[in-house]
Scaffold this active site. Structure first.
Site, PDB file in Angstrom:
ATOM      1  N   TYR A 161       0.853  -1.189   0.000  1.00 56.23           N
ATOM      2  CA  TYR A 161       0.000   0.000   0.000  1.00 56.23           C
ATOM      3  C   TYR A 161       0.887   1.235   0.000  1.00 56.23           C
ATOM      4  O   TYR A 161       1.776   1.371   0.846  1.00 56.23           O
ATOM      5  CB  TYR A 161      -0.906   0.006   1.230  1.00 56.23           C
ATOM      6  CG  TYR A 161      -1.819   1.212   1.296  1.00 56.23           C
ATOM      7  CD1 TYR A 161      -2.886   1.335   0.421  1.00 56.23           C
ATOM      8  CD2 TYR A 161      -1.614   2.216   2.238  1.00 56.23           C
ATOM      9  CE1 TYR A 161      -3.738   2.432   0.471  1.00 56.23           C
ATOM     10  CE2 TYR A 161      -2.455   3.314   2.302  1.00 56.23           C
ATOM     11  CZ  TYR A 161      -3.516   3.418   1.428  1.00 56.23           C
ATOM     12  OH  TYR A 161      -4.346   4.503   1.479  1.00 56.23           O
ATOM     13  N   ASP A 256       9.353   3.011  -0.427  1.00 54.72           N
ATOM     14  CA  ASP A 256       8.385   3.647   0.456  1.00 54.72           C
ATOM     15  C   ASP A 256       8.745   3.325   1.912  1.00 54.72           C
ATOM     16  O   ASP A 256       8.599   2.191   2.362  1.00 54.72           O
ATOM     17  CB  ASP A 256       6.985   3.115   0.107  1.00 54.72           C
ATOM     18  CG  ASP A 256       5.876   3.743   0.925  1.00 54.72           C
ATOM     19  OD1 ASP A 256       6.167   4.329   1.984  1.00 54.72           O
ATOM     20  OD2 ASP A 256       4.706   3.635   0.514  1.00 54.72           O
ATOM     21  N   LYS A 289       4.523   9.847   8.659  1.00 54.85           N
ATOM     22  CA  LYS A 289       4.272   9.418  10.029  1.00 54.85           C
ATOM     23  C   LYS A 289       5.282   9.994  11.016  1.00 54.85           C
ATOM     24  O   LYS A 289       5.102  11.099  11.514  1.00 54.85           O
ATOM     25  CB  LYS A 289       4.186   7.897  10.096  1.00 54.85           C
ATOM     26  CG  LYS A 289       3.074   7.342   9.197  1.00 54.85           C
ATOM     27  CD  LYS A 289       2.875   5.876   9.348  1.00 54.85           C
ATOM     28  CE  LYS A 289       1.836   5.348   8.363  1.00 54.85           C
ATOM     29  NZ  LYS A 289       0.477   5.850   8.583  1.00 54.85           N
TER      30      LYS A 289
END
Length: 455
Positions: A161, A256, A289
């Site tokens: 994702y 990522d 994050k």
């Protein structure tokens, strides 16, 4: 006349959810929060402190969600809160450049600069562009890769994702090198066809897709260590193979690290593989994050020659009013400064203590399971062996997770409300928090053992 505002704060989770359903699709602002995969009423949280969160009913839980990663130091860490307050007092945002953006970028680049045993310096990235979300970071990285190469196609892995931009929500076709079909309503077949989805950790699939489409592939994108189908780390050397294969065909590698960045080590998963002697060269890396300390902030970094293709220097456009927001960069910098060596020693130790206790309880009840790891991130699969890809992650006794989740919740432990998510600990998870989790392990294991497949 007021039609919707009740003027009263809900005092139960059920009341809060009922009220939310009237004004919000599904009653939530991100799908997993709706508890659809585990059943029951979602918990509405009111506060957090250290390793704990508290719902609107006043119930306190040991938190193993950690804001899906950002709560590295625990909730409401004094240093992070102080930095946020100091920034707020100066203004919430300006839509202009600020020195805080530069300071955060310098902190990130410093962490991603390592010195090897031979004394040579290795840099994960050379420049960083700040944006607001992980979705925006990966979306921009893909646009940048296409702009740099002049090619249309993207390769991604099933089960990974990278945010909800159109080109990333594709399902696999009928064959390994088949172009994708839409994985969400609202995505045109033409958009989906620009993404090729292949199995994770599959060297043959990687070779085949580049043999078939190599001269049209702009980039391959991968989670540094997969954590959105449960935790499924790359095989040793797989990330290096991705870079080598992409570069041999004139394509780029996008890694990522939105979830793993600055959590697996001070230098993220890239730093972990550097330390373990299987280094890889990413052309672009995305972060989120932790980089924002819990506020909406993300970034994409990479080689200077590629980053400089972004406007205003180059032809690839990206902009954002909230990019580099001064409050977010202040909290992100405070988070990174507060995460010293002791934090990275504590995280895996407490994670293994919790996971071992949970595993022992499940074993005692005869529940088939395995614990999978990526640094201090972990998840429990209800199967005998750790999966290597999305198909294997799906091949588990998913029906056991709902009862397991609710038993943990009833005994004061908040887990991610999906079997396909990573679990997180923080520097604030102390022995008291660990003891509370382990106290819930036995009734939760019994609930999992008693679970039956639904009709």
């Amino acid at each position: 006349m007021t039609r919707f505002i009740s003027g009263r704060t809900p005092t139960t989770n059920a009341e809060a959810f009922e009220r939310a359903l009237v004004v919000t699709p599904g009653g939530v602002n991100s799908p997993v929060r709706a508890f659809r995969s585990v059943g029951g009423t979602p918990v509405f949280l009111a506060s957090g402190h250290g390793p704990y969160v508290v719902d609107v009913e006043g119930t306190e839980y040991v938190d193993l969600v950690g804001q899906w990663g950002p709560a590295l130091l625990g909730h409401a860490h004094p240093g992070v809160i102080a930095a946020a307050r100091a920034a707020v007092e100066k203004g919430l945002g300006f839509g202009a450049a600020s020195t805080g953006e530069v300071e955060l970028a310098e902190l990130v680049l410093d962490r991603l600069t390592l010195t090897g045993p031979d004394g040579a310096e290795r840099r994960g990235i050379e420049k960083l562009r700040l944006v607001s979300t992980g979705t925006e970071a990966t979306m921009t990285a893909i646009r940048l890769a296409r702009g740099a190469t002049g090619r249309p196609l993207l390769v991604k892995f099933a089960g990974h994702y990278h945010g909800h931009s159109d080109s990333l929500l594709s399902e696999a076709g009928s064959g390994i090198a088949t172009l994708g079909i839409p994985g969400s309503a609202g995505i045109t077949p033409e958009t989906a066809a620009q993404t090729i989805v292949i199995p994770y950790n599959d060297e043959e699939a990687l070779a085949e897709v580049f043999a078939t489409h190599g001269d049209r592939i702009a980039a391959v994108i991968t989670e540094a260590a997969a954590a959105n189908m449960g935790v499924v780390p790359p095989k040793p050397g797989f990330n290096k193979l991705l870079g080598d294969t992409a570069h041999a065909h004139g394509a780029l590698l996008i890694v990522d690290e939105v979830m793993t960045g600055f959590r697996s080590t001070a230098a993220g998963w890239w730093g972990l593989e550097e330390r373990e002697g299987v280094p890889y060269d990413a052309d672009l890396m995305t972060f989120g994050k932790i980089i924002g300390g819990g506020l909406p902030l993300a970034g994409l970094g990479g080689r200077a020659e590629i980053l400089d293709l972004l406007a205003p220097l180059g032809p690839v456009y990206q902009a954002g009013t909230l990019s580099g927001n001064p409050v977010a960069v202040a909290t992100g910098a405070a988070m990174l400064r507060g995460a010293g060596p002791e934090v990275y020693e504590h995280l895996p130790r407490v994670a293994h203590e919790i996971a071992s206790g949970l595993s022992d309880a499940l074993s005692a009840e005869g529940v088939a399971h395995t614990v999978a790891w990526a640094g201090s991130q972990f998840s429990i699969f209800f199967r005998d062996s750790a999966p290597q890809n999305y198909a294997e992650a799906q091949a588990q006794d998913v029906f056991r997770f709902g009862p397991y989740f609710h038993a943990m919740l009833e005994h004061g432990v908040s887990l991610p409300p999906s079997v396909y998510e990573a679990w997180f600990v923080s520097a604030a998870h102390d022995e008291r928090a660990v003891e509370r989790v382990l106290a819930a392990a036995v009734p939760a294991a019994k609930a999992a053992a008693a679970a039956l497949p639904s009709a």
